[in-house]
Design a protein around this motif. Sequence first.
Motif, mmCIF file in Angstrom:
data_model
loop_
_atom_site.group_PDB
_atom_site.id
_atom_site.type_symbol
_atom_site.label_atom_id
_atom_site.label_comp_id
_atom_site.label_asym_id
_atom_site.label_seq_id
_atom_site.Cartn_x
_atom_site.Cartn_y
_atom_site.Cartn_z
ATOM 1 N N SER A 1 5.809 28.799 9.544
ATOM 2 C CA SER A 1 4.438 28.560 10.616
ATOM 3 C C SER A 1 3.238 29.058 10.052
ATOM 4 N N ALA A 2 2.262 28.589 10.835
ATOM 5 C CA ALA A 2 0.867 29.066 10.501
ATOM 6 C C ALA A 2 0.730 30.283 11.636
ATOM 7 N N VAL A 3 0.372 31.338 10.956
ATOM 8 C CA VAL A 3 0.147 32.745 11.758
ATOM 9 C C VAL A 3 -1.276 32.948 11.778
ATOM 10 N N ASN A 4 -2.081 32.848 12.780
ATOM 11 C CA ASN A 4 -3.302 33.260 13.063
ATOM 12 C C ASN A 4 -3.536 34.743 13.555
ATOM 13 N N LYS A 5 -2.778 35.049 14.579
ATOM 14 C CA LYS A 5 -2.888 36.437 15.439
ATOM 15 C C LYS A 5 -1.612 36.845 15.774
ATOM 16 N N ASP B 1 0.892 -1.325 -0.142
ATOM 17 C CA ASP B 1 0.087 0.132 -0.043
ATOM 18 C C ASP B 1 0.948 1.356 0.126
ATOM 19 N N THR B 2 0.702 2.328 -1.089
ATOM 20 C CA THR B 2 1.193 3.603 -1.019
ATOM 21 C C THR B 2 0.316 4.532 -0.467
ATOM 22 N N PRO B 3 0.973 5.690 0.218
ATOM 23 C CA PRO B 3 0.042 6.668 0.594
ATOM 24 C C PRO B 3 -0.966 7.345 -0.523
ATOM 25 N N SER B 4 -1.894 7.437 -0.230
ATOM 26 C CA SER B 4 -2.746 8.107 -1.072
ATOM 27 C C SER B 4 -2.410 9.490 -1.338
ATOM 28 N N SER B 5 -2.551 10.003 -2.628
ATOM 29 C CA SER B 5 -2.361 11.506 -2.928
ATOM 30 C C SER B 5 -3.333 12.366 -2.190
ATOM 31 N N ASP B 6 -4.457 11.695 -2.111
ATOM 32 C CA ASP B 6 -5.652 12.497 -1.494
ATOM 33 C C ASP B 6 -5.595 12.845 0.036
ATOM 34 N N ALA B 7 -4.367 12.024 0.494
ATOM 35 C CA ALA B 7 -4.574 12.127 2.233
ATOM 36 C C ALA B 7 -4.153 13.644 2.433
ATOM 37 N N PRO B 8 -4.673 14.155 3.635
ATOM 38 C CA PRO B 8 -4.670 15.353 4.171
ATOM 39 C C PRO B 8 -3.043 15.898 4.255
ATOM 40 N N GLU B 9 -2.425 17.049 4.021
ATOM 41 C CA GLU B 9 -1.338 17.351 4.187
ATOM 42 C C GLU B 9 -1.230 17.535 5.723
ATOM 43 N N GLN B 10 0.202 17.566 6.037
ATOM 44 C CA GLN B 10 0.490 17.893 7.628
ATOM 45 C C GLN B 10 0.236 19.462 7.890
ATOM 46 N N ALA B 11 -0.390 19.665 8.974
ATOM 47 C CA ALA B 11 -0.813 20.895 9.179
ATOM 48 C C ALA B 11 0.567 21.838 9.828
ATOM 49 N N ALA B 12 0.796 23.380 9.203
ATOM 50 C CA ALA B 12 1.761 23.941 9.555
ATOM 51 C C ALA B 12 2.193 23.824 11.071
ATOM 52 N N ALA B 13 3.417 24.195 11.283
ATOM 53 C CA ALA B 13 3.799 24.283 12.681
ATOM 54 C C ALA B 13 3.388 25.616 13.373
ATOM 55 N N ALA B 14 3.085 25.384 14.516
ATOM 56 C CA ALA B 14 2.744 26.586 15.541
ATOM 57 C C ALA B 14 3.923 27.486 15.623
#
Length: 243
Positions: free
Chosen positions: A153-157, A77-90
């Motif tokens: 990183s993900a910047v929210n505020k 089994d290979t990872p699906s290209s539809d798998a969600p991408e890893q979220a950006a770091a805090a």
Amino acid sequence: MSGGSGGGENYEEYDDGEDDDSSSGRRTMGRVLVGAVLTLVLVAAVVLSVSTLGRVENTPEAGPGAEPTATAPAPADTPSSDAPEQAAAAPVPVGISRLVPGNPGLDAENDGALPQILDGNAATYWSSYVYANDTFGGLAPNLALVVELEEESAVNKIDISQLNGTGGSFSVLLNDTPTLDGATPVAESGFTGPSTSFPVPRVDGEAATAKYVIVNFTQLPRLSGGLQAAYPWGLRIAEISVS
């Protein structure tokens, strides 16, 4: 005598007729048995051929002289290209610097206090020179504080705390490099109190990402609290936090 002799000859001829019939019967029976055996052999050969043909047809790519090959194992089994991408770091701030493109040495004497903007203590602060007007006394068009994050990183505020300043004008920008070139503006404001918060707009439903958060001052706030009336404009920045 002659008639008896003739009768004897007739008897001998009769006996010879019976021998011929017996031989003919045996020959006929032999031919029947041989024919039956040949028929059985032919039937067996046809059945064997049909059975062999069935096995060949059920084997892909079978041919004369082909040898049986082992069945290849199913691919892992290979990872699906539809798998969600890893979220950006805090975001984790790791450094801060002063950027004055029009006059790089302006306020350099106060750089030693810059880390206090990231120390988590609102009672400590970095201060700029004080000026006779809100445009840095005509010495530079702007002064920027550049917060470096540990990684993209993900910047929210973005929250800014300051002391004794009112008014002024500044913009908040995100960038992959510690420069104003190519930076993306996410907010613009002035000071109306000791702290100001800026939610960062999302991009295509996802949090904006950056390696550097930049606060670019183009006009200084007016300071209060017993400062000399001749030089009332400057900065007292206590904290810049990124989440």
